[in-house]
Design a protein around this motif. Structure first.
Motif, PDB file in Angstrom:
ATOM      1  N   ASP A 153      45.437  11.103  67.078  1.00 32.62           N
ATOM      2  CA  ASP A 153      44.969   9.920  66.359  1.00 32.62           C
ATOM      3  C   ASP A 153      46.073   9.475  65.393  1.00 32.62           C
TER       4      ASP A 153
ATOM      5  N   ASP B 284      46.884   6.514  64.226  1.00 33.79           N
ATOM      6  CA  ASP B 284      46.566   5.555  63.175  1.00 33.79           C
ATOM      7  C   ASP B 284      45.988   6.269  61.946  1.00 33.79           C
TER       8      ASP B 284
ATOM      9  N   LYS C 176      48.749   8.040  60.160  1.00 30.62           N
ATOM     10  CA  LYS C 176      49.516   7.138  59.291  1.00 30.62           C
ATOM     11  C   LYS C 176      48.799   6.965  57.946  1.00 30.62           C
ATOM     12  N   SER C 177      47.483   6.854  57.994  1.00 30.78           N
ATOM     13  CA  SER C 177      46.734   6.695  56.741  1.00 30.78           C
ATOM     14  C   SER C 177      46.845   7.950  55.881  1.00 30.78           C
TER      15      SER C 177
ATOM     16  N   SER D 159      50.299   8.016  54.377  1.00 29.87           N
ATOM     17  CA  SER D 159      50.392   6.981  53.348  1.00 29.87           C
ATOM     18  C   SER D 159      49.713   7.440  52.062  1.00 29.87           C
ATOM     19  N   ASP D 160      48.485   7.968  52.186  1.00 28.43           N
ATOM     20  CA  ASP D 160      47.776   8.438  50.990  1.00 28.43           C
ATOM     21  C   ASP D 160      48.526   9.607  50.336  1.00 28.43           C
TER      22      ASP D 160
ATOM     23  N   TYR E 246      51.826   8.237  48.574  1.00 26.92           N
ATOM     24  CA  TYR E 246      51.597   7.523  47.317  1.00 26.92           C
ATOM     25  C   TYR E 246      50.971   8.433  46.251  1.00 26.92           C
TER      26      TYR E 246
ATOM     27  N   ASP F 133      52.886   8.610  42.815  1.00 24.72           N
ATOM     28  CA  ASP F 133      52.145   8.272  41.596  1.00 24.72           C
ATOM     29  C   ASP F 133      52.186   9.409  40.578  1.00 24.72           C
TER      30      ASP F 133
ATOM     31  N   PRO G 257      41.791   9.188  70.507  1.00 24.47           N
ATOM     32  CA  PRO G 257      41.195   7.850  70.517  1.00 24.47           C
ATOM     33  C   PRO G 257      40.564   7.560  71.880  1.00 24.47           C
ATOM     34  N   ARG G 258      39.431   6.885  71.832  1.00 24.92           N
ATOM     35  CA  ARG G 258      38.669   6.637  73.046  1.00 24.92           C
ATOM     36  C   ARG G 258      39.496   5.940  74.122  1.00 24.92           C
ATOM     37  N   TRP G 259      40.321   4.972  73.718  1.00 19.77           N
ATOM     38  CA  TRP G 259      41.108   4.238  74.719  1.00 19.77           C
ATOM     39  C   TRP G 259      42.070   5.180  75.433  1.00 19.77           C
TER      40      TRP G 259
ATOM     41  N   PHE H  22      57.193   4.639  61.071  1.00 21.98           N
ATOM     42  CA  PHE H  22      56.356   4.571  59.875  1.00 21.98           C
ATOM     43  C   PHE H  22      56.950   5.418  58.748  1.00 21.98           C
TER      44      PHE H  22
END
Lengths: 323, 323
Positions: free
Chosen positions: B206, B208, B211-212, B215-216, B219, B223, B255-257, B286
């Protein structure tokens, strides 16, 4: 050309020589490009509405669109208890906006109808008035099951079948409903069985889930020997944190990495534009590879000038990517 | 070169002239490539294990790897009531496999430790024996909170701090935990605070959601003024429906696809290989764009020869994509 062919040709071809939208969608072999517009607010004077229409059409000049989408805005505040980031303002009926102010627009329009807003006789009157070659429609059901409606989606479909069976009808498809319930592709099949011959998505930001929805829909069709109907993916740029909040209020899943990126960007509009182009590229490659008919509808969920202008540029960019 | 520099050079550089893995991971500025191996089953004779090691090293010849990952396989059947698609077979201790059968391997190894399997004195003995320049480790906690353990993750960390603080320690990161709970990036920060200086992901399908997570995490680090530590993404090809079922049993979100595509493919191994290359490309772009340090670990969750060979080809392909 043989006498009598003119009218056929007129029905199937636009002035630019491309087949008309209904022909494109019926054949499901072409890649369609639409642009979505929200009519002016209902409080606008006729002169103001005419001015908005003129500015809009000037913006679209030179864009090789296959048609416009005219939204029917409903107050969906019942659907979301959070405060709406942009206030709800009633807008001019899309059919009225089309008939009265967009007469210079020669190509087809897809008129949205939040059918629950209208008593049956109002819907019947509109159905009798429309010119099916020029107008297509998307019927939208209620935004929540608790909301009282004048006409249900089923009743609206029955009216169309009785009064205007030749009206080409589309339906809404929602990736987020697929993500939550997993059965959106089956709902699409049911809409197809009721006579819908194309789909327009809600604004797509979650491209990966959208690919899964398309994949499940495509294979559900092929497994049943049904031809998959075109899905028109709606894209909207997001030029500010307020627009991002509005997308989320509308129920659009924005992947966290993309949300972070827009929140921290010095130029969210430019970044969002690039993300939309990338997303279009991914969806184009995926659909072509699957042989799934598709198209795009570009809109701006915000009424800010910069975002509206960026959406026109986005449509222009996407046209170069389509066959 | 000045006398005395040899040993420094030896510690930091592999025979191929690239800095050693610990140097690469410490500097967090390079893109690391590892290959993950499961040691032979414990029932193998010494001759069989030696033969497997020889065949494996021959396969890796010419691959410019920065190191190997040696897994410590635990019976995780408590974690999933569904039947395990491939049976659980106890395997040789990864440190034993390394010490006894992989002496021809000159580069570093990352030895996984399911710490709950070992009494403290066994872990202590191993910690005292290892050569920190050559061996790195990843401590893995229990697969479920109900499972009785000999040593907790906290106790294992304390032992390492006491006995071998110079041992470079990594931790596991799991996209699916991020998708379910949303706090995996904070767990990574906590592991970093406990002394982990790199992360190895579970098998990533997965992309995508991954990537999240990145990213979290990125940052959250910036921070707090913390340098983000490298994440090594684990990729595994999927050459059959049984391997797909095993990935899902292991808790990997496919992922389903992608699942549909593999299920309907005439050649799932070739398709899966291409998906892995595409996924690597997306993660590389990314991470570089974000300036997030990263690398890859290529493994085969299946022990089928075709999939193991494809994983070696995948590592070769990914090396050409890395700086």
């Amino acid at each position: 050309m043989a006498p009598g062919m003119d009218s056929v040709d007129e029905a199937l071809s636009s002035s630019a020589g491309r087949p008309r939208l209904s022909g494109l969608l019926a054949s499901a072999s072409d890649e369609v490009l639409l642009l979505g517009l929200t009519p002016p607010r209902r409080s606008a004077s006729s002169a103001e509405a005419a001015q908005i229409a003129a500015v809009t059409l000037a913006r679209l000049d030179g864009l090789d669109l296959d048609g416009l989408v005219l939204y029917d805005i409903d107050d969906e505040s019942d659907r979301n208890p959070e405060q709406r980031p942009f206030p709800y303002l009633p807008t001019i009926d899309p059919a009225v906006f089309h008939g009265t102010f967009l007469s210079a627009w020669q190509k087809p329009v897809v008129v949205y109808r939040c059918v629950g807003k209208y008593p049956e006789d109002a819907l019947s009157g509109w159905l009798c008035d429309i010119e099916p070659g020029q107008v297509l429609s998307v019927f939208v059901g209620s935004s929540s099951s608790e909301k009282p409606v004048h006409t249900t989606l089923e009743e609206a479909h029955a009216l169309r079948d009785k009064l205007r069976p030749e009206l080409m009808l589309g339906a809404v498809t929602i990736t987020e409903r697929y993500s939550r319930r997993g059965d959106e592709h089956l709902r699409m099949l049911a809409k197809q069985a009721r006579g819908c011959s194309f789909f327009i998505s809600q604004v797509v930001y979650d491209v990966d889930a959208t690919k899964s929805l398309i994949s499940d829909y495509f294979y559900a069709c092929t497994d049943r020997g049904l031809p998959p109907r075109p899905i028109i993916f709606t894209l909207s740029v997001c030029g500010s944190l307020k627009t991002l909040a509005f997308l989320k209020w509308l129920g659009v899943d924005v992947p966290r990495w993309l949300e972070n990126s827009l929140q921290r960007s010095p130029d969210p509009l430019a970044d969002s534009f690039q993300h939309c182009v990338t997303n279009a590229r991914i969806l184009i490659d995926f659909c072509r590879n699957l042989q799934m008919p598709f198209g795009f509808n570009v809109e701006s969920v915000s009424i800010r000038k910069a975002e509206i202008e960026a959406s026109v540029l986005l449509a222009k960019e996407i046209r170069t990517m389509l066959r």
